[in-house]
Scaffold this active site. Structure first.
Site, mmCIF file in Angstrom:
data_model
loop_
_atom_site.group_PDB
_atom_site.id
_atom_site.type_symbol
_atom_site.label_atom_id
_atom_site.label_comp_id
_atom_site.label_asym_id
_atom_site.label_seq_id
_atom_site.Cartn_x
_atom_site.Cartn_y
_atom_site.Cartn_z
ATOM 1 N N LYS A 226 0.816 -1.219 0.000
ATOM 2 C CA LYS A 226 0.000 0.000 0.000
ATOM 3 C C LYS A 226 0.849 1.267 0.000
ATOM 4 O O LYS A 226 2.042 1.238 0.287
ATOM 5 C CB LYS A 226 -0.974 -0.020 1.185
ATOM 6 C CG LYS A 226 -2.193 -0.894 0.856
ATOM 7 C CD LYS A 226 -3.322 -0.763 1.840
ATOM 8 C CE LYS A 226 -4.494 -1.646 1.373
ATOM 9 N NZ LYS A 226 -5.556 -1.720 2.384
ATOM 10 N N ARG A 260 -3.606 -9.968 4.885
ATOM 11 C CA ARG A 260 -4.036 -10.030 3.481
ATOM 12 C C ARG A 260 -2.884 -9.521 2.616
ATOM 13 O O ARG A 260 -2.435 -8.391 2.788
ATOM 14 C CB ARG A 260 -5.284 -9.155 3.324
ATOM 15 C CG ARG A 260 -5.884 -9.119 1.934
ATOM 16 C CD ARG A 260 -7.096 -8.191 1.938
ATOM 17 N NE ARG A 260 -7.695 -8.083 0.609
ATOM 18 C CZ ARG A 260 -7.305 -7.211 -0.306
ATOM 19 N NH1 ARG A 260 -6.318 -6.384 -0.055
ATOM 20 N NH2 ARG A 260 -7.901 -7.186 -1.482
HETATM 21 C C1 7PM Z 1 -4.876 0.943 -2.905
HETATM 22 C C2 7PM Z 1 -5.686 0.886 -1.816
HETATM 23 C C3 7PM Z 1 -4.621 -0.174 -3.653
HETATM 24 C C4 7PM Z 1 -6.265 -0.284 -1.490
HETATM 25 C C5 7PM Z 1 -5.188 -1.339 -3.306
HETATM 26 C C6 7PM Z 1 -6.042 -1.407 -2.232
HETATM 27 C C7 7PM Z 1 -8.313 -4.126 1.827
HETATM 28 C C8 7PM Z 1 -9.359 -4.916 1.360
HETATM 29 C C9 7PM Z 1 -8.499 -3.766 -0.270
HETATM 30 C C10 7PM Z 1 -7.991 -4.147 3.217
HETATM 31 C C11 7PM Z 1 -9.756 -5.748 3.474
HETATM 32 C C12 7PM Z 1 -5.683 -3.802 -2.038
HETATM 33 C C13 7PM Z 1 -6.590 -2.665 -1.819
HETATM 34 N N1 7PM Z 1 -7.777 -3.444 0.804
HETATM 35 N N2 7PM Z 1 -10.074 -5.728 2.168
HETATM 36 N N3 7PM Z 1 -9.462 -4.680 0.033
HETATM 37 N N4 7PM Z 1 -8.740 -4.973 3.981
HETATM 38 N N5 7PM Z 1 -10.442 -6.519 4.313
HETATM 39 O O1 7PM Z 1 -4.613 -3.781 -1.412
HETATM 40 O O2 7PM Z 1 -7.100 -3.457 3.726
HETATM 41 O O3 7PM Z 1 -6.005 -4.695 -2.815
HETATM 42 S S1 7PM Z 1 -8.258 -3.094 -1.833
#
Ligand code: 7PM
Length: 279
Positions: A226, A260
Protein backbone atom coordinates in the site's frame (compact mmCIF):
# COMPACT_ATOMS: atom_id res chain seq x y z
CA UNK A 1 -0.38 -11.07 22.95
CA UNK A 2 -1.98 -14.50 23.15
CA UNK A 3 -3.43 -15.99 19.96
CA UNK A 4 -7.18 -16.32 19.66
CA UNK A 5 -8.37 -19.89 19.95
CA UNK A 6 -11.07 -19.18 17.39
CA UNK A 7 -11.80 -21.57 14.56
CA UNK A 8 -13.98 -19.89 11.98
CA UNK A 9 -16.38 -22.00 9.94
CA UNK A 10 -16.33 -20.69 6.37
CA UNK A 11 -19.28 -22.58 4.89
CA UNK A 12 -17.81 -25.90 5.97
CA UNK A 13 -14.13 -25.09 5.40
CA UNK A 14 -12.38 -24.30 8.68
CA UNK A 15 -10.02 -21.40 9.31
CA UNK A 16 -7.96 -21.99 12.46
CA UNK A 17 -6.79 -18.69 13.91
CA UNK A 18 -4.75 -20.09 16.80
CA UNK A 19 -1.76 -19.13 14.62
CA UNK A 20 -1.62 -16.06 12.36
CA UNK A 21 -2.78 -16.82 8.84
CA UNK A 22 -2.17 -15.43 5.37
CA UNK A 23 -4.97 -14.39 3.02
CA UNK A 24 -3.82 -14.37 -0.61
CA UNK A 25 -5.19 -11.61 -2.83
CA UNK A 26 -6.72 -12.66 -6.15
CA UNK A 27 -7.83 -9.54 -7.96
CA UNK A 28 -9.97 -10.21 -11.02
CA UNK A 29 -9.88 -6.85 -12.75
CA UNK A 30 -9.10 -6.07 -16.38
CA UNK A 31 -5.68 -4.74 -15.40
CA UNK A 32 -4.77 -7.76 -13.26
CA UNK A 33 -5.17 -10.55 -15.85
CA UNK A 34 -4.74 -9.32 -19.43
CA UNK A 35 -8.46 -9.01 -20.24
CA UNK A 36 -10.92 -10.07 -17.57
CA UNK A 37 -13.41 -12.85 -18.21
CA UNK A 38 -11.86 -14.76 -21.12
CA UNK A 39 -10.33 -18.24 -20.90
CA UNK A 40 -6.77 -16.96 -20.68
CA UNK A 41 -7.47 -14.83 -17.65
CA UNK A 42 -9.54 -17.62 -16.09
CA UNK A 43 -6.63 -20.04 -16.38
CA UNK A 44 -4.19 -17.48 -15.01
CA UNK A 45 -6.45 -16.84 -12.04
CA UNK A 46 -6.67 -20.60 -11.32
CA UNK A 47 -2.89 -20.90 -11.52
CA UNK A 48 -2.35 -17.98 -9.20
CA UNK A 49 -4.85 -19.33 -6.66
CA UNK A 50 -3.13 -22.75 -6.71
CA UNK A 51 0.29 -21.13 -6.33
CA UNK A 52 -0.87 -19.10 -3.33
CA UNK A 53 -2.24 -22.25 -1.67
CA UNK A 54 1.03 -24.11 -2.37
CA UNK A 55 2.87 -21.21 -0.74
CA UNK A 56 0.78 -21.52 2.40
CA UNK A 57 -2.23 -19.23 2.01
CA UNK A 58 -4.99 -20.25 4.42
CA UNK A 59 -7.67 -18.36 2.50
CA UNK A 60 -8.00 -16.79 -0.96
CA UNK A 61 -9.68 -13.39 -1.30
CA UNK A 62 -11.37 -12.99 -4.68
CA UNK A 63 -12.25 -9.46 -5.70
CA UNK A 64 -13.67 -8.02 -8.90
CA UNK A 65 -14.47 -4.52 -7.75
CA UNK A 66 -11.67 -2.02 -7.63
CA UNK A 67 -11.76 -0.45 -4.18
CA UNK A 68 -8.64 1.63 -4.73
CA UNK A 69 -8.73 5.30 -3.81
CA UNK A 70 -10.15 7.26 -6.73
CA UNK A 71 -11.22 4.11 -8.59
CA UNK A 72 -14.32 3.92 -10.76
CA UNK A 73 -17.06 1.70 -9.40
CA UNK A 74 -17.98 -1.47 -11.24
CA UNK A 75 -21.52 -2.55 -12.17
CA UNK A 76 -23.02 -5.59 -10.50
CA UNK A 77 -23.20 -7.48 -13.79
CA UNK A 78 -19.53 -6.83 -14.49
CA UNK A 79 -18.48 -7.80 -10.98
CA UNK A 80 -20.45 -11.06 -11.24
CA UNK A 81 -18.94 -11.80 -14.64
CA UNK A 82 -15.45 -11.38 -13.21
CA UNK A 83 -15.66 -13.28 -9.95
CA UNK A 84 -18.26 -16.05 -10.19
CA UNK A 85 -16.48 -18.33 -12.71
CA UNK A 86 -13.25 -17.94 -10.77
CA UNK A 87 -14.87 -18.80 -7.43
CA UNK A 88 -16.52 -21.87 -8.98
CA UNK A 89 -13.19 -22.97 -10.40
CA UNK A 90 -11.26 -22.48 -7.19
CA UNK A 91 -13.92 -24.05 -4.99
CA UNK A 92 -13.79 -27.19 -7.15
CA UNK A 93 -10.01 -27.50 -7.12
CA UNK A 94 -8.64 -26.21 -3.83
CA UNK A 95 -9.47 -26.96 -0.23
CA UNK A 96 -8.88 -23.63 1.53
CA UNK A 97 -11.77 -21.25 2.17
CA UNK A 98 -12.53 -18.53 -0.37
CA UNK A 99 -13.53 -15.02 0.60
CA UNK A 100 -15.43 -12.64 -1.64
CA UNK A 101 -14.29 -9.01 -1.57
CA UNK A 102 -17.51 -7.16 -2.34
CA UNK A 103 -20.03 -4.69 -0.95
CA UNK A 104 -22.94 -5.77 -3.19
CA UNK A 105 -25.61 -8.08 -1.73
CA UNK A 106 -26.25 -9.89 -5.02
CA UNK A 107 -22.55 -10.55 -5.50
CA UNK A 108 -22.38 -11.91 -1.93
CA UNK A 109 -25.27 -14.29 -2.68
CA UNK A 110 -23.90 -15.52 -6.01
CA UNK A 111 -20.39 -15.86 -4.61
CA UNK A 112 -21.50 -17.98 -1.65
CA UNK A 113 -23.64 -20.11 -3.98
CA UNK A 114 -20.50 -20.59 -6.12
CA UNK A 115 -18.42 -21.72 -3.13
CA UNK A 116 -17.21 -18.66 -1.21
CA UNK A 117 -17.24 -19.06 2.57
CA UNK A 118 -16.45 -15.57 3.91
CA UNK A 119 -17.59 -12.06 3.00
CA UNK A 120 -14.90 -9.36 2.99
CA UNK A 121 -16.72 -6.04 2.79
CA UNK A 122 -14.77 -2.76 2.82
CA UNK A 123 -18.11 -1.05 3.50
CA UNK A 124 -18.80 -3.18 6.59
CA UNK A 125 -22.24 -4.26 5.31
CA UNK A 126 -23.53 -0.67 5.12
CA UNK A 127 -24.86 -0.94 1.53
CA UNK A 128 -28.65 -1.36 1.32
CA UNK A 129 -29.53 -5.04 1.73
CA UNK A 130 -25.99 -6.16 2.54
CA UNK A 131 -26.49 -6.93 6.22
CA UNK A 132 -29.66 -8.92 5.48
CA UNK A 133 -27.90 -10.82 2.70
CA UNK A 134 -24.94 -11.69 4.93
CA UNK A 135 -27.21 -12.80 7.81
CA UNK A 136 -29.20 -14.95 5.42
CA UNK A 137 -26.07 -16.53 3.91
CA UNK A 138 -24.79 -17.45 7.38
CA UNK A 139 -21.07 -17.12 6.53
CA UNK A 140 -18.45 -15.14 8.46
CA UNK A 141 -17.96 -11.47 7.62
CA UNK A 142 -14.97 -9.15 7.80
CA UNK A 143 -16.10 -5.62 8.73
CA UNK A 144 -13.64 -2.97 7.52
CA UNK A 145 -13.36 0.64 8.63
CA UNK A 146 -13.32 3.34 5.96
CA UNK A 147 -13.73 7.09 6.32
CA UNK A 148 -15.62 8.52 3.35
CA UNK A 149 -16.11 6.85 -0.03
CA UNK A 150 -13.39 5.28 -2.21
CA UNK A 151 -13.55 8.03 -4.83
CA UNK A 152 -12.79 10.87 -2.39
CA UNK A 153 -11.59 9.29 0.86
CA UNK A 154 -7.93 10.28 0.45
CA UNK A 155 -8.61 13.98 -0.18
CA UNK A 156 -8.58 15.20 3.42
CA UNK A 157 -8.95 12.40 5.94
CA UNK A 158 -9.48 13.82 9.41
CA UNK A 159 -9.96 12.41 12.88
CA UNK A 160 -10.27 13.77 16.41
CA UNK A 161 -9.12 10.59 18.16
CA UNK A 162 -8.33 8.05 15.46
CA UNK A 163 -8.31 4.87 17.51
CA UNK A 164 -11.39 5.64 19.57
CA UNK A 165 -13.36 6.72 16.47
CA UNK A 166 -12.41 3.51 14.71
CA UNK A 167 -13.29 1.42 17.72
CA UNK A 168 -16.65 3.16 18.04
CA UNK A 169 -17.43 2.62 14.36
CA UNK A 170 -16.47 -1.07 14.44
CA UNK A 171 -18.34 -1.65 17.71
CA UNK A 172 -21.46 -0.10 16.14
CA UNK A 173 -21.17 -2.28 13.05
CA UNK A 174 -20.68 -5.36 15.27
CA UNK A 175 -23.85 -4.45 17.20
CA UNK A 176 -25.81 -3.95 13.95
CA UNK A 177 -24.66 -7.33 12.67
CA UNK A 178 -25.63 -9.09 15.88
CA UNK A 179 -29.03 -7.33 15.80
CA UNK A 180 -29.47 -8.58 12.22
CA UNK A 181 -28.85 -12.15 13.33
CA UNK A 182 -25.16 -12.62 12.53
CA UNK A 183 -23.43 -14.33 15.41
CA UNK A 184 -20.48 -12.63 17.09
CA UNK A 185 -18.23 -15.60 16.41
CA UNK A 186 -18.76 -15.07 12.68
CA UNK A 187 -17.29 -11.55 12.74
CA UNK A 188 -13.80 -10.27 12.00
CA UNK A 189 -12.66 -6.65 11.98
CA UNK A 190 -10.19 -4.72 9.83
CA UNK A 191 -8.91 -1.15 10.39
CA UNK A 192 -8.77 -0.52 6.64
CA UNK A 193 -5.24 0.79 6.09
CA UNK A 194 -5.30 3.53 3.45
CA UNK A 195 -9.09 3.85 3.43
CA UNK A 196 -9.58 7.48 4.43
CA UNK A 197 -6.24 7.63 6.26
CA UNK A 198 -3.05 9.56 5.61
CA UNK A 199 0.45 8.32 6.43
CA UNK A 200 0.35 9.59 10.02
CA UNK A 201 -3.05 7.94 10.56
CA UNK A 202 -1.81 4.65 9.13
CA UNK A 203 1.31 4.70 11.30
CA UNK A 204 -0.65 5.53 14.46
CA UNK A 205 -3.03 2.73 13.60
CA UNK A 206 -0.29 0.17 13.17
CA UNK A 207 1.51 1.33 16.32
CA UNK A 208 -1.68 1.03 18.40
CA UNK A 209 -3.34 -1.92 16.73
CA UNK A 210 -3.63 -3.79 20.02
CA UNK A 211 -6.40 -1.34 20.97
CA UNK A 212 -8.54 -2.78 18.17
CA UNK A 213 -7.64 -6.32 19.20
CA UNK A 214 -9.45 -5.39 22.44
CA UNK A 215 -12.74 -5.65 20.53
CA UNK A 216 -12.17 -9.39 21.04
CA UNK A 217 -12.64 -10.35 17.40
CA UNK A 218 -10.01 -11.63 14.98
CA UNK A 219 -8.17 -8.77 13.29
CA UNK A 220 -7.56 -8.86 9.55
CA UNK A 221 -4.94 -6.49 8.15
CA UNK A 222 -4.46 -5.38 4.56
CA UNK A 223 -1.23 -3.44 4.21
CA UNK A 224 0.53 -5.28 1.37
CA UNK A 225 2.19 -2.90 -1.12
CA UNK A 226 0.00 0.00 0.00
CA UNK A 227 0.91 3.65 -0.45
CA UNK A 228 1.81 3.88 3.25
CA UNK A 229 4.77 1.59 2.51
CA UNK A 230 5.48 3.44 -0.73
CA UNK A 231 5.60 6.80 1.02
CA UNK A 232 8.03 5.55 3.64
CA UNK A 233 10.33 3.87 1.12
CA UNK A 234 9.76 6.02 -1.95
CA UNK A 235 9.29 2.82 -3.96
CA UNK A 236 6.63 1.80 -6.51
CA UNK A 237 4.10 -0.95 -5.70
CA UNK A 238 6.22 -3.77 -7.11
CA UNK A 239 9.15 -2.91 -4.77
CA UNK A 240 7.30 -2.72 -1.47
CA UNK A 241 7.60 -6.36 -0.35
CA UNK A 242 10.22 -5.93 2.36
CA UNK A 243 8.48 -2.93 3.85
CA UNK A 244 5.15 -4.78 3.73
CA UNK A 245 6.71 -7.70 5.61
CA UNK A 246 7.91 -5.40 8.39
CA UNK A 247 4.40 -4.02 8.73
CA UNK A 248 2.90 -7.53 8.76
CA UNK A 249 5.28 -8.60 11.54
CA UNK A 250 4.42 -5.53 13.61
CA UNK A 251 0.70 -6.17 13.07
CA UNK A 252 0.93 -9.78 14.24
CA UNK A 253 2.99 -8.67 17.24
CA UNK A 254 0.06 -6.41 18.12
CA UNK A 255 -2.56 -9.12 17.79
CA UNK A 256 -3.48 -9.41 14.10
CA UNK A 257 -4.78 -12.85 13.09
CA UNK A 258 -4.92 -12.62 9.29
CA UNK A 259 -2.60 -10.76 6.93
CA UNK A 260 -4.04 -10.03 3.48
CA UNK A 261 -1.21 -9.99 0.97
CA UNK A 262 -0.10 -10.27 -2.65
CA UNK A 263 3.12 -12.06 -1.59
CA UNK A 264 2.13 -15.26 0.13
CA UNK A 265 5.37 -17.23 0.66
CA UNK A 266 7.41 -14.33 2.08
CA UNK A 267 4.55 -13.41 4.40
CA UNK A 268 3.98 -17.01 5.55
CA UNK A 269 7.68 -17.27 6.46
CA UNK A 270 7.76 -13.91 8.24
CA UNK A 271 4.66 -14.85 10.25
CA UNK A 272 6.02 -18.28 11.19
CA UNK A 273 9.06 -16.63 12.77
CA UNK A 274 6.93 -13.92 14.38
CA UNK A 275 4.46 -16.41 15.83
CA UNK A 276 7.24 -18.56 17.28
CA UNK A 277 8.35 -15.57 19.36
CA UNK A 278 5.12 -13.71 20.02
CA UNK A 279 2.48 -16.33 20.71
C1 7PM B 1 -4.88 0.94 -2.91
C2 7PM B 1 -5.69 0.89 -1.82
C3 7PM B 1 -4.62 -0.17 -3.65
C4 7PM B 1 -6.26 -0.28 -1.49
C5 7PM B 1 -5.19 -1.34 -3.31
C6 7PM B 1 -6.04 -1.41 -2.23
C7 7PM B 1 -8.31 -4.13 1.83
C8 7PM B 1 -9.36 -4.92 1.36
C9 7PM B 1 -8.50 -3.77 -0.27
C10 7PM B 1 -7.99 -4.15 3.22
C11 7PM B 1 -9.76 -5.75 3.47
C12 7PM B 1 -5.68 -3.80 -2.04
C13 7PM B 1 -6.59 -2.66 -1.82
N1 7PM B 1 -7.78 -3.44 0.80
N2 7PM B 1 -10.07 -5.73 2.17
N3 7PM B 1 -9.46 -4.68 0.03
N4 7PM B 1 -8.74 -4.97 3.98
N5 7PM B 1 -10.44 -6.52 4.31
O1 7PM B 1 -4.61 -3.78 -1.41
O2 7PM B 1 -7.10 -3.46 3.73
O3 7PM B 1 -6.00 -4.70 -2.82
S1 7PM B 1 -8.26 -3.09 -1.83
Amino acid sequence: MAGLDAVIDCAGKLLDLSQPKVMGILNITPDSFSDGGDYLSFDLAMEQAQRMVDEGAAIIDVGGESTRPGAQSVTEAEELRRVIPVIEGIAKNISVPISIDTSKPNVMKAAVAAGAGLINDVQALQAPGAIEAAADLDVPVCLMHMQGKPHTMQQAPHYGDLLSEMKTFLAQRIDCCIAAGISRDQLLVDPGFGFGKNLDHNLALLKNLQELAELGLPLLIGISRKSMIGELLNEPADRRLFGSLAAAVLAVDRGASIIRTHDVKPTVDALAVTAAVVL
